[in-house]
Design a protein around this motif. Structure first.
Motif, PDB file in Angstrom:
ATOM      1  N   ILE A 144      -1.449   2.603  10.070  1.00  0.00           N
ATOM      2  CA  ILE A 144      -1.930   1.338  10.636  1.00  0.00           C
ATOM      3  C   ILE A 144      -2.273   0.368   9.517  1.00  0.00           C
ATOM      4  O   ILE A 144      -2.975   0.706   8.564  1.00  0.00           O
ATOM      5  N   VAL A 145      -1.754  -0.875   9.649  1.00  0.00           N
ATOM      6  CA  VAL A 145      -1.993  -1.883   8.612  1.00  0.00           C
ATOM      7  C   VAL A 145      -2.738  -3.110   9.130  1.00  0.00           C
ATOM      8  O   VAL A 145      -3.293  -3.875   8.337  1.00  0.00           O
ATOM      9  N   ALA A 146      -2.751  -3.321  10.463  1.00  0.00           N
ATOM     10  CA  ALA A 146      -3.360  -4.550  10.981  1.00  0.00           C
ATOM     11  C   ALA A 146      -3.660  -4.422  12.467  1.00  0.00           C
ATOM     12  O   ALA A 146      -3.091  -3.575  13.172  1.00  0.00           O
ATOM     13  N   TRP A 188     -11.650   0.005   7.338  1.00  0.00           N
ATOM     14  CA  TRP A 188     -10.461   0.855   7.299  1.00  0.00           C
ATOM     15  C   TRP A 188      -9.300   0.251   6.505  1.00  0.00           C
ATOM     16  O   TRP A 188      -8.226   0.849   6.406  1.00  0.00           O
ATOM     17  N   GLY A 189      -9.491  -0.947   5.957  1.00  0.00           N
ATOM     18  CA  GLY A 189      -8.442  -1.558   5.162  1.00  0.00           C
ATOM     19  C   GLY A 189      -7.325  -2.177   5.978  1.00  0.00           C
ATOM     20  O   GLY A 189      -6.203  -2.340   5.479  1.00  0.00           O
ATOM     21  N   TRP A 190      -7.588  -2.533   7.236  1.00  0.00           N
ATOM     22  CA  TRP A 190      -6.607  -3.195   8.087  1.00  0.00           C
ATOM     23  C   TRP A 190      -6.808  -4.704   8.012  1.00  0.00           C
ATOM     24  O   TRP A 190      -7.926  -5.199   7.804  1.00  0.00           O
ATOM     25  N   LEU A 191      -5.743  -5.458   8.230  1.00  0.00           N
ATOM     26  CA  LEU A 191      -5.857  -6.899   8.380  1.00  0.00           C
ATOM     27  C   LEU A 191      -6.274  -7.222   9.808  1.00  0.00           C
ATOM     28  O   LEU A 191      -5.715  -6.672  10.762  1.00  0.00           O
ATOM     29  N   LEU A 192      -7.227  -8.133   9.969  1.00  0.00           N
ATOM     30  CA  LEU A 192      -7.540  -8.666  11.289  1.00  0.00           C
ATOM     31  C   LEU A 192      -6.761  -9.962  11.454  1.00  0.00           C
ATOM     32  O   LEU A 192      -6.991 -10.943  10.739  1.00  0.00           O
ATOM     33  N   LYS A 232       0.819  -1.215   0.000  1.00  0.00           N
ATOM     34  CA  LYS A 232       0.000   0.000   0.000  1.00  0.00           C
ATOM     35  C   LYS A 232       0.852   1.264   0.000  1.00  0.00           C
ATOM     36  O   LYS A 232       0.326   2.376   0.060  1.00  0.00           O
ATOM     37  N   GLY A 233       2.178   1.088  -0.025  1.00  0.00           N
ATOM     38  CA  GLY A 233       3.070   2.235  -0.047  1.00  0.00           C
ATOM     39  C   GLY A 233       3.282   2.887   1.301  1.00  0.00           C
ATOM     40  O   GLY A 233       3.686   4.060   1.377  1.00  0.00           O
ATOM     41  N   ILE A 234       3.046   2.146   2.387  1.00  0.00           N
ATOM     42  CA  ILE A 234       3.225   2.683   3.747  1.00  0.00           C
ATOM     43  C   ILE A 234       4.649   2.382   4.198  1.00  0.00           C
ATOM     44  O   ILE A 234       5.035   1.225   4.350  1.00  0.00           O
ATOM     45  N   GLU A 235       5.454   3.416   4.411  1.00  0.00           N
ATOM     46  CA  GLU A 235       6.862   3.231   4.712  1.00  0.00           C
ATOM     47  C   GLU A 235       7.115   2.844   6.166  1.00  0.00           C
ATOM     48  O   GLU A 235       8.090   2.152   6.468  1.00  0.00           O
ATOM     49  N   GLN A 236       6.273   3.313   7.090  1.00  0.00           N
ATOM     50  CA  GLN A 236       6.439   3.010   8.512  1.00  0.00           C
ATOM     51  C   GLN A 236       5.127   2.437   9.063  1.00  0.00           C
ATOM     52  O   GLN A 236       4.402   3.101   9.795  1.00  0.00           O
ATOM     53  N   PRO A 237       4.832   1.181   8.731  1.00  0.00           N
ATOM     54  CA  PRO A 237       3.544   0.594   9.133  1.00  0.00           C
ATOM     55  C   PRO A 237       3.465   0.336  10.635  1.00  0.00           C
ATOM     56  O   PRO A 237       4.467   0.040  11.293  1.00  0.00           O
TER      57      PRO A 237
END
Length: 391
Positions: A178-180, A210-214, A115-120
């Motif tokens: 936030i990714v997960a 929100w597009g986060w992984l559970l 997703k292009g997030i450098e600091q997840p």
């Protein structure tokens, strides 16, 4: 006393076993004990189950290891069984629960990278426990397990377990980093802490929005322990990532990370691996464990005997001034005490032939094999009641 040649990572009781069968263990003097710990939720189908013994014996004489440079038929069979039971798409096999959680965290990183997030950032829960590697320790809580290991890797933000508003606050504070969310459906090491009803489903909905992984850590709750194959099934949801270990191998070391959807396709050849993970012996035993649970209706037994155990404990300990709460689901039960009782586990073993576990200093954790019957439930209740009333 710990042997001088062993590192001092444990403080074992002065008690050693040389035989196990079903729900029982025997020490070196031949004394019998009722095992209400099951190797900390590991021996779900009991000690020395004849089908497990036969599978280990036959496979040991055929093939133990080839490495993942080659296809492993038992690995494919186990992956098919687990993904079908869980509603997931793909599996990766490790040697332990901590390794399985490390795999999940790498999936979260890759999800952010895509997703292009450098600091997840990964959201984790206060009082959680996900393992003892540096990564999983960072995602865990509790000063005792973290002492001496700071500064731990970052990239985690902690919120109170069961608090939906806290998730909204971190979303506003950290936004697209936030990714997960990584969490246990029931927090085992912190004292069998259950989330409010509907919480897991609500978190599932928020993650999707929100597009986060559970990502659910079912290392302790999975493989029938709570009365379903996996604890998330009580709320009718499916996570994006799930980790397993403990009861999956009934004592043979194995861990697993399952994923579905886009999360299942993030790894590519070379991006992750394991020398021993998913070897023929471990995977064949795990397949056998799943067969036994199905054939002996052990999920149903966990529900029935777990409810009986909860009811009887609440009845017998209702007037005990030192009992703060009795809670649990299936055969995962905690008795929280107002004041710790010194040497409680040793007293239970020495005086009552009952093996129990105390976590976070003052919660008796009961994790018996899923094979226990009504008579053994009464033995546990009688032993716990006598211990607490005479302590």
């Amino acid at each position: 006393m710990t042997a001088a040649c062993l590192m001092s990572t444990y403080q074992p009781l002065a008690l050693s076993f040389n035989k196990g069968l079903g729900t029982r263990l025997w020490d070196q003097d031949g004394r019998e004990y009722l095992d209400a710990v099951a190797g900390v939720a590991v021996t779900n189908v009991g000690h020395s189950h004849p089908k497990i013994v036969a599978a280990i014996s036959e496979q040991a004489g055929l093939l133990l290891h080839t490495s993942n440079l080659y296809s492993i038929d038992w690995q494919r069979q186990l992956a098919q069984k687990l993904t079908r039971l869980a509603g997931m798409d793909r599996a990766f096999f490790n040697n332990s629960g901590a390794e399985a959680n490390e795999t999940a965290l790498k999936i979260a990183r890759l999800h952010g990278w895509k997703k292009g997030i450098e600091q997840p950032l990964v959201v984790v829960m206060e009082n959680a426990f996900h393992g003892r590697t540096l990564g999983t320790l960072s995602a865990s809580d509790g000063p005792a397990v973290r002492l001496g290991f700071n500064k731990l890797p970052g990239d985690f933000v902690k919120v109170p377990f069961g608090d939906l508003n806290a998730l909204e606050h971190v979303r506003k504070a950290h936004g697209s980093r936030i990714v997960a969310v990584l969490m246990e459906p029931i927090q085992g090491e912190s004292g069998v802490q259950l989330a409010p009803s509907g919480y897991l489903k609500a978190v599932r909905d928020l993650c999707k929005r929100w597009g986060w992984l559970l990502m659910l850590d079912e290392i302790q709750t999975g493989i029938g322990r709570t009365g379903q194959w996996f604890a998330f099934q009580h709320e009718g949801i499916v996570p994006d990532v799930m980790t397993l270990a403990k009861g999956l191998g009934n004592g043979i070391p194995i861990g697993a990370c399952l994923a579905r959807g886009k999360a299942a396709d993030l790894f590519t050849p070379g991006s992750h691996g394991s020398t021993f993970g998913g070897n023929p012996l471990a995977c064949r035993v795990a397949c056998t464990v799943l067969e036994i649970i199905e054939e002996q209706h052990l999920r149903e037994n966990a529900r029935e005997q777990g409810e009986r155990l909860l009811t009887r404990l609440r009845m017998e300990l209702a007037d005990d001034p030192n009992v703060l709460a009795i809670r649990g689901q299936g055969l995962m039960i905690g008795i929280e005490l107002k004041q710790p009782i010194r040497d409680l586990t040793m007293i239970a073993a020495r005086e009552h032939g009952l093996l129990i576990n105390v976590t976070r200093g003052q919660t008796i954790r009961l994790l018996p094999p899923l094979t226990i019957d009504e008579r053994e439930v009464e033995m546990i209740v009688r032993g716990i009641t006598r211990i607490l009333k005479t302590a």
